[in-house]
Design an enzyme around this catalytic site. Structure first.
Site, PDB file in Angstrom:
ATOM      1  N   GLU A  68     -12.592  23.659  62.444  1.00  0.00           N
ATOM      2  CA  GLU A  68     -13.037  23.966  61.278  1.00  0.00           C
ATOM      3  C   GLU A  68     -14.290  24.881  61.452  1.00  0.00           C
ATOM      4  O   GLU A  68     -14.503  25.850  60.957  1.00  0.00           O
ATOM      5  CB  GLU A  68     -13.287  22.912  60.267  1.00  0.00           C
ATOM      6  CG  GLU A  68     -13.837  23.501  59.079  1.00  0.00           C
ATOM      7  CD  GLU A  68     -13.957  22.493  57.919  1.00  0.00           C
ATOM      8  OE1 GLU A  68     -15.170  22.325  57.189  1.00  0.00           O
ATOM      9  OE2 GLU A  68     -13.102  21.281  57.882  1.00  0.00           O
ATOM     10  N   ASP A  69     -15.275  24.268  62.217  1.00  0.00           N
ATOM     11  CA  ASP A  69     -16.572  25.031  62.148  1.00  0.00           C
ATOM     12  C   ASP A  69     -16.989  26.010  63.575  1.00  0.00           C
ATOM     13  O   ASP A  69     -17.976  26.513  63.604  1.00  0.00           O
ATOM     14  CB  ASP A  69     -17.668  24.056  62.064  1.00  0.00           C
ATOM     15  CG  ASP A  69     -17.617  23.760  60.662  1.00  0.00           C
ATOM     16  OD1 ASP A  69     -17.247  24.335  59.719  1.00  0.00           O
ATOM     17  OD2 ASP A  69     -18.302  22.608  60.355  1.00  0.00           O
TER      18      ASP A  69
END
Length: 266
Positions: A68-69
């Site tokens: 996600e990051d």
């Protein structure tokens, strides 16, 4: 923070996951703080270990934000740590191109049908985050200004997640998550009650939280029974069905005043 991974066969894999996460997250910081982001990942892993999760679940906790990051791919995770861990991270990864509340609610729906292991990582993640919110609020910080959303939307996110991972109610971290939620948002979470009593329409029949926790409440049996009968059988929990049977018995008793009686489930 000390992490005690006892199984020797997992030590190398865990160490590899920590190094991988540190490299991938690099100089990222916790939201509006000077703390390295990996501090959050260590806390998630610690929470999982304290709740007797297996080492693959703990490792998934370390890696849960890499897709996600960062630029990490699921294929990369699968190759390095196995498909089981990659699958957990996949479920927990959000599409940040979507508005805050939309992506949070979509993930809650995914989590609802996910593995217990994925739910445990999500629970530990939320507990770590809401603890941070709680302590910052107590320090008088304007915590809500840090988010790209409103306090109400953040509350909806946590509430939907708590409901989605409800099968974890036997775990200490789930109970702690509810405790912090109630303190941060000043809203009670009703547990161990028929689903119908959790709806806003039915809450007016609940006398108070203490009596509900003891599985006792005062309500208008006719009104609750009417709502229960309209529910699709597929959506009724076992407790709903038991409650409905009790109400039917209660309403059919000529000796009871069903408009104002106290009904007790035990």
């Amino acid at each position: 923070m000390e992490l005690n991974i006892n199984q020797s066969s997992s030590t190398a894999k865990f160490a590899k996951a920590v190094s991988f996460a540190v490299e991938k997250h690099g100089s990222q910081k916790r939201k509006s703080t000077a703390w390295p982001y990996v501090v959050h990942l260590y806390e998630v892993a610690q929470i999982l270990q304290e709740n007797n999760c297996d080492y693959n679940t703990v490792i998934a906790g370390i890696l849960h934000d890499t897709v996600e990051d960062t630029k990490t791919t699921l294929e990369e995770l699968s190759q390095n740590f196995g498909k089981d861990i990659a699958d957990i991270v996949d479920v927990l990864s959000e599409n940040k191109k979507l508005p805050y509340l939309e992506r949070k609610l979509l993930q809650a729906e995914r989590i609802k049908n996910a593995s217990r292991e994925a739910k445990m990582v999500k629970c530990a993640d939320c507990l770590s985050n809401i603890k941070s919110i709680y302590f910052d609020l107590n320090r008088g910080e304007n915590i809500w200004a840090r988010f790209n959303s409103t306090r109400d939307n953040i509350q909806k996110h946590y509430r939907s997640t708590i409901e989605a991972i409800g099968e974890l109610e036997d775990l200490e971290m789930y109970q702690k998550l509810i405790e912090y939620y109630q303190q941060v948002f000043d809203e009670k979470i009703l547990q161990n009650t028929p689903n119908i009593l959790k709806s806003k329409k039915m809450l007016k029949f609940v006398e108070d939280l203490e009596t509900i926790n003891k599985a006792q409440f005062t309500c208008d049996a006719k009104d609750v029974l009417e709502v229960l009968e309209k529910m699709d059988t597929k959506t009724k929990s076992k407790k709903d069905l038991e409650f409905e049977k009790l109400l039917l018995s209660h309403c059919q008793s000529p000796k009871q005043n069903i408009d104002s009686d106290e009904i007790e489930i035990g």
